[in-house]
Motif scaffolding. Structure first.
Motif, mmCIF file in Angstrom:
data_model
loop_
_atom_site.group_PDB
_atom_site.id
_atom_site.type_symbol
_atom_site.label_atom_id
_atom_site.label_comp_id
_atom_site.label_asym_id
_atom_site.label_seq_id
_atom_site.Cartn_x
_atom_site.Cartn_y
_atom_site.Cartn_z
ATOM 1 N N ILE A 34 33.073 32.343 47.249
ATOM 2 C CA ILE A 34 33.757 32.806 46.044
ATOM 3 C C ILE A 34 32.848 32.680 44.832
ATOM 4 O O ILE A 34 32.762 33.597 43.998
ATOM 5 C CB ILE A 34 35.062 32.016 45.843
ATOM 6 N N ARG A 35 32.130 31.566 44.730
ATOM 7 C CA ARG A 35 31.226 31.386 43.594
ATOM 8 C C ARG A 35 30.082 32.394 43.629
ATOM 9 O O ARG A 35 29.601 32.831 42.582
ATOM 10 C CB ARG A 35 30.686 29.959 43.562
ATOM 11 N N ALA A 36 29.661 32.767 44.815
ATOM 12 C CA ALA A 36 28.624 33.791 44.922
ATOM 13 C C ALA A 36 29.134 35.118 44.369
ATOM 14 O O ALA A 36 28.392 35.857 43.710
ATOM 15 C CB ALA A 36 28.188 33.948 46.375
ATOM 16 N N GLY A 37 30.413 35.417 44.618
ATOM 17 C CA GLY A 37 31.002 36.636 44.063
ATOM 18 C C GLY A 37 31.098 36.589 42.555
ATOM 19 O O GLY A 37 30.832 37.597 41.874
ATOM 20 N N TRP A 38 31.464 35.434 42.018
ATOM 21 C CA TRP A 38 31.518 35.290 40.560
ATOM 22 C C TRP A 38 30.119 35.452 39.957
ATOM 23 O O TRP A 38 29.950 36.129 38.940
ATOM 24 C CB TRP A 38 32.074 33.920 40.194
ATOM 25 N N ALA A 39 29.134 34.832 40.585
ATOM 26 C CA ALA A 39 27.763 34.927 40.067
ATOM 27 C C ALA A 39 27.269 36.365 40.108
ATOM 28 O O ALA A 39 26.596 36.833 39.176
ATOM 29 C CB ALA A 39 26.846 34.024 40.880
ATOM 30 N N GLN A 86 46.506 53.678 36.837
ATOM 31 C CA GLN A 86 46.472 52.274 36.440
ATOM 32 C C GLN A 86 46.025 51.387 37.594
ATOM 33 O O GLN A 86 45.274 50.425 37.394
ATOM 34 C CB GLN A 86 47.852 51.854 35.933
ATOM 35 N N ILE A 87 46.472 51.708 38.796
ATOM 36 C CA ILE A 87 46.058 50.929 39.964
ATOM 37 C C ILE A 87 44.555 51.034 40.173
ATOM 38 O O ILE A 87 43.870 50.019 40.370
ATOM 39 C CB ILE A 87 46.823 51.406 41.219
ATOM 40 N N ARG A 88 44.024 52.234 40.112
ATOM 41 C CA ARG A 88 42.576 52.407 40.278
ATOM 42 C C ARG A 88 41.818 51.651 39.203
ATOM 43 O O ARG A 88 40.805 50.983 39.478
ATOM 44 C CB ARG A 88 42.209 53.897 40.227
ATOM 45 N N PHE A 89 42.288 51.747 37.964
ATOM 46 C CA PHE A 89 41.602 51.102 36.853
ATOM 47 C C PHE A 89 41.635 49.581 36.982
ATOM 48 O O PHE A 89 40.619 48.894 36.793
ATOM 49 C CB PHE A 89 42.228 51.532 35.533
ATOM 50 N N LEU A 90 42.806 49.038 37.335
ATOM 51 C CA LEU A 90 42.921 47.591 37.464
ATOM 52 C C LEU A 90 42.055 47.066 38.603
ATOM 53 O O LEU A 90 41.445 45.995 38.480
ATOM 54 C CB LEU A 90 44.383 47.196 37.687
ATOM 55 N N LEU A 91 41.975 47.793 39.692
ATOM 56 C CA LEU A 91 41.119 47.355 40.792
ATOM 57 C C LEU A 91 39.655 47.302 40.363
ATOM 58 O O LEU A 91 38.904 46.396 40.749
ATOM 59 C CB LEU A 91 41.294 48.277 41.995
ATOM 60 N N SER A 96 35.152 43.816 38.656
ATOM 61 C CA SER A 96 34.148 43.507 37.638
ATOM 62 C C SER A 96 34.033 42.015 37.359
ATOM 63 O O SER A 96 33.043 41.571 36.775
ATOM 64 C CB SER A 96 34.475 44.250 36.332
ATOM 65 N N ILE A 97 35.034 41.220 37.761
ATOM 66 C CA ILE A 97 34.991 39.768 37.561
ATOM 67 C C ILE A 97 34.866 39.032 38.897
ATOM 68 O O ILE A 97 35.101 37.823 38.967
ATOM 69 C CB ILE A 97 36.210 39.258 36.770
ATOM 70 N N GLY A 98 34.529 39.759 39.958
ATOM 71 C CA GLY A 98 34.362 39.120 41.255
ATOM 72 C C GLY A 98 35.621 38.448 41.751
ATOM 73 O O GLY A 98 35.563 37.382 42.385
ATOM 74 N N ASN A 307 44.898 41.848 27.477
ATOM 75 C CA ASN A 307 45.594 42.896 28.206
ATOM 76 C C ASN A 307 44.571 43.699 29.021
ATOM 77 O O ASN A 307 43.662 44.309 28.459
ATOM 78 C CB ASN A 307 46.345 43.812 27.239
ATOM 79 N N LEU A 308 44.720 43.658 30.346
ATOM 80 C CA LEU A 308 43.729 44.292 31.212
ATOM 81 C C LEU A 308 43.875 45.804 31.286
ATOM 82 O O LEU A 308 43.021 46.467 31.873
ATOM 83 C CB LEU A 308 43.803 43.703 32.624
ATOM 84 N N LEU A 309 44.914 46.370 30.695
ATOM 85 C CA LEU A 309 45.017 47.823 30.577
ATOM 86 C C LEU A 309 44.421 48.315 29.257
ATOM 87 O O LEU A 309 44.346 49.515 29.026
ATOM 88 C CB LEU A 309 46.476 48.271 30.695
ATOM 89 N N ARG A 310 43.994 47.366 28.400
ATOM 90 C CA ARG A 310 43.447 47.738 27.097
ATOM 91 C C ARG A 310 42.050 47.178 26.847
ATOM 92 O O ARG A 310 41.332 47.688 25.990
ATOM 93 C CB ARG A 310 44.371 47.232 25.980
ATOM 94 N N GLU A 311 41.699 46.111 27.548
ATOM 95 C CA GLU A 311 40.417 45.451 27.301
ATOM 96 C C GLU A 311 39.671 45.239 28.611
ATOM 97 O O GLU A 311 40.269 45.243 29.687
ATOM 98 C CB GLU A 311 40.641 44.072 26.670
ATOM 99 N N ARG A 312 38.378 45.010 28.489
ATOM 100 C CA ARG A 312 37.589 44.672 29.669
ATOM 101 C C ARG A 312 38.009 43.306 30.210
ATOM 102 O O ARG A 312 38.185 42.353 29.439
ATOM 103 C CB ARG A 312 36.107 44.659 29.347
ATOM 104 N N ALA A 313 38.112 43.215 31.526
ATOM 105 C CA ALA A 313 38.487 41.948 32.138
ATOM 106 C C ALA A 313 37.472 40.854 31.813
ATOM 107 O O ALA A 313 37.837 39.693 31.613
ATOM 108 C CB ALA A 313 38.614 42.119 33.643
ATOM 109 N N THR A 314 36.194 41.219 31.738
ATOM 110 C CA THR A 314 35.174 40.216 31.429
ATOM 111 C C THR A 314 35.387 39.616 30.044
ATOM 112 O O THR A 314 35.152 38.422 29.832
ATOM 113 C CB THR A 314 33.774 40.849 31.510
ATOM 114 N N ASP A 315 35.854 40.435 29.102
ATOM 115 C CA ASP A 315 36.119 39.923 27.753
ATOM 116 C C ASP A 315 37.316 38.985 27.742
ATOM 117 O O ASP A 315 37.323 37.953 27.059
ATOM 118 C CB ASP A 315 36.353 41.078 26.787
ATOM 119 N N VAL A 316 38.343 39.344 28.496
ATOM 120 C CA VAL A 316 39.554 38.520 28.529
ATOM 121 C C VAL A 316 39.262 37.178 29.199
ATOM 122 O O VAL A 316 39.695 36.124 28.717
ATOM 123 C CB VAL A 316 40.690 39.267 29.258
ATOM 124 N N ILE A 317 38.520 37.211 30.305
ATOM 125 C CA ILE A 317 38.152 35.975 30.997
ATOM 126 C C ILE A 317 37.319 35.082 30.083
ATOM 127 O O ILE A 317 37.524 33.862 30.005
ATOM 128 C CB ILE A 317 37.368 36.291 32.278
#
Length: 400
Positions: A34-39, A86-91, A96-98, A307-317
């Motif tokens: 899992i950590r390898a995926g995050w990295a 929305q499903i495609r975008f959320l996936l 993008s955050i592993g 909000n993951l439908l409005r912002e990048r997941a990396t920014d929210v994390i």
């Protein structure tokens, strides 16, 4: 059947046993993988918050109406389901955050059958495990049960790389015939091994009688199929904290009479990577895209970080990981880390109903004492095309 809390594996606290626990994993080196995926996704390994799972509200539609619903479900005519786009975008956001795994909930996911299959198929394509699928079992009729299992298997529900998928049957206040739930359980345990599929029952006590439907479910199963498969069926009895728990479980002080300090002292670190009995950290993604660092039914609103439908997941994390409150709790191993920030006068003299309620009170006190603001509400709506370009690393306005 009461196996809740068994086989708890926390990163750094001893070896992991594969295929053990309600949320069993398939390899002993799961944390390293899992950590390898995050990295690979570019996330800092020392971050205070990295989600092991996102609890996804696929739909708010439900074909039942439970008085104490903790999911905010709506009638079929009023609820909404994530669209294909929305499903495609959320996936893509999750990838993008592993993200290692996701749990699909609702509403009732099986009322959004087409969207459910698309989500499962898309998760497989993006190498994201489905670690849990929650349902009231309304599809467990004689004519549908086997066909639904076949289609779920074809979509990739059992194809996880890291986790054994869990099918969670909720029977609290639901009106689904217990015969249908028993049929699903029987099909699961007779067609799949514990290395392929785990099953669990979430039971809510009747506030009037303090009785659980799980006993009635066991009776219904045994009338139809013989001895109940206790060795295969896990339990979740602590989800609805304001309700009576099953006999045989450790006694608890009833909600409303427990001090914040006591909740703090018995809280474990919900941000530490954990598997087996739970999957932590687990975030919650509401149907409207709002994202929380906790997936409890009554999660404090201040744990919303974007909000993951409005912002990048990396920014929210990144925003969540930079939160002073999240950092403090993570560094101190749970809410007990706040004892030296929030006054004893408050924590000892203030009572509340649950860990989550105590967390909400502590956030307010923490923000007051540290002059910080926990959480974030996304005020602006970024055009989907521009956001998709940003998620893919392209310049705004370019073709994704």
């Amino acid at each position: 059947m009461i196996k809740e809390g068994s086989y708890l594996f926390v990163e750094g606290q001893g070896p992991v046993e594969p295929f053990r626990g309600k949320y069993a994993v398939k390899s002993a080196n799961v944390f390293e993988r899992i950590r390898a995926g995050w990295a690979q996704a570019g996330l800092a390994p020392e971050s205070a918050y990295l989600p092991m799972r996102i609890e996804l509200e696929l739909t708010t539609k439900c074909d039942d109406s439970c008085p104490s619903c903790g999911m905010g479900a709506l009638p079929l005519a009023e609820g909404r389901t994530l669209t294909d786009g929305q499903i495609r975008f959320l996936l893509q956001q999750f990838a993008s955050i592993g993200l290692p795994s996701m749990a699909i909930t609702g509403g009732e996911p099986f009322t959004a059958w087409r969207a459910l299959l698309r989500m499962i198929e898309g998760a497989r394509e993006h190498h994201i495990d489905i670690s849990k699928l929650t349902t009231n079992g309304s599809w467990g009729t004689l004519g549908r049960c086997a066909r639904v299992f076949e289609r779920l298997e074809k979509a990739g529900f059992l194809d996880g790389r890291l986790f054994v998928p869990l099918l969670m049957m909720s029977i609290g206040e639901q009106t689904t015939p217990l015969e249908s739930v028993a049929r699903i359980l029987h099909h699961a345990v007779t067609h799949y091994s514990e290395r392929e599929l785990n099953v669990a029952v979430s039971s809510l006590a009747d506030p009037a009688t303090r009785e659980h439907k799980v006993d009635d479910l066991i009776s219904a199963y045994e009338r139809a199929y013989g001895p109940f498969p206790h060795e295969r069926v896990h339990s979740t009895m602590r989800v609805y904290l304001n309700n009576q728990r099953l006999g045989g479980q450790a006694p608890v002080h009833r909600p409303g009479h427990t001090s914040v300090a006591r909740w703090m002292d018995h809280c474990f670190d919900c941000f530490a990577p954990t598997i087996g009995a739970y999957v932590l950290p687990t975030s919650l993604l509401k149907n409207n895209g709002d994202w929380y660092t906790c997936a409890a039914f009554n999660v404090p609103e201040k744990l919303a970080f974007g909000n993951l439908l409005r912002e990048r997941a990396t920014d929210v994390i990144a925003r969540a990981a930079a939160s002073p409150y999240v950092q403090r709790v993570r560094a101190g191993g749970g809410l007990k880390a706040l004892h030296d920030v929030v006054s004893q006068e408050f924590t000892r003299n203030t009572t509340c109903t649950s860990f989550c309620d105590s967390c909400a009170l502590l956030i307010d006190q923490f923000d007051k004492q540290t002059a910080t603001t926990t959480g974030h509400r996304t005020p602006m709506v970024i055009p989907p095309a521009a956001l998709l370009a940003r998620t893919n690393g392209a310049a705004p306005g370019s073709q994704p």
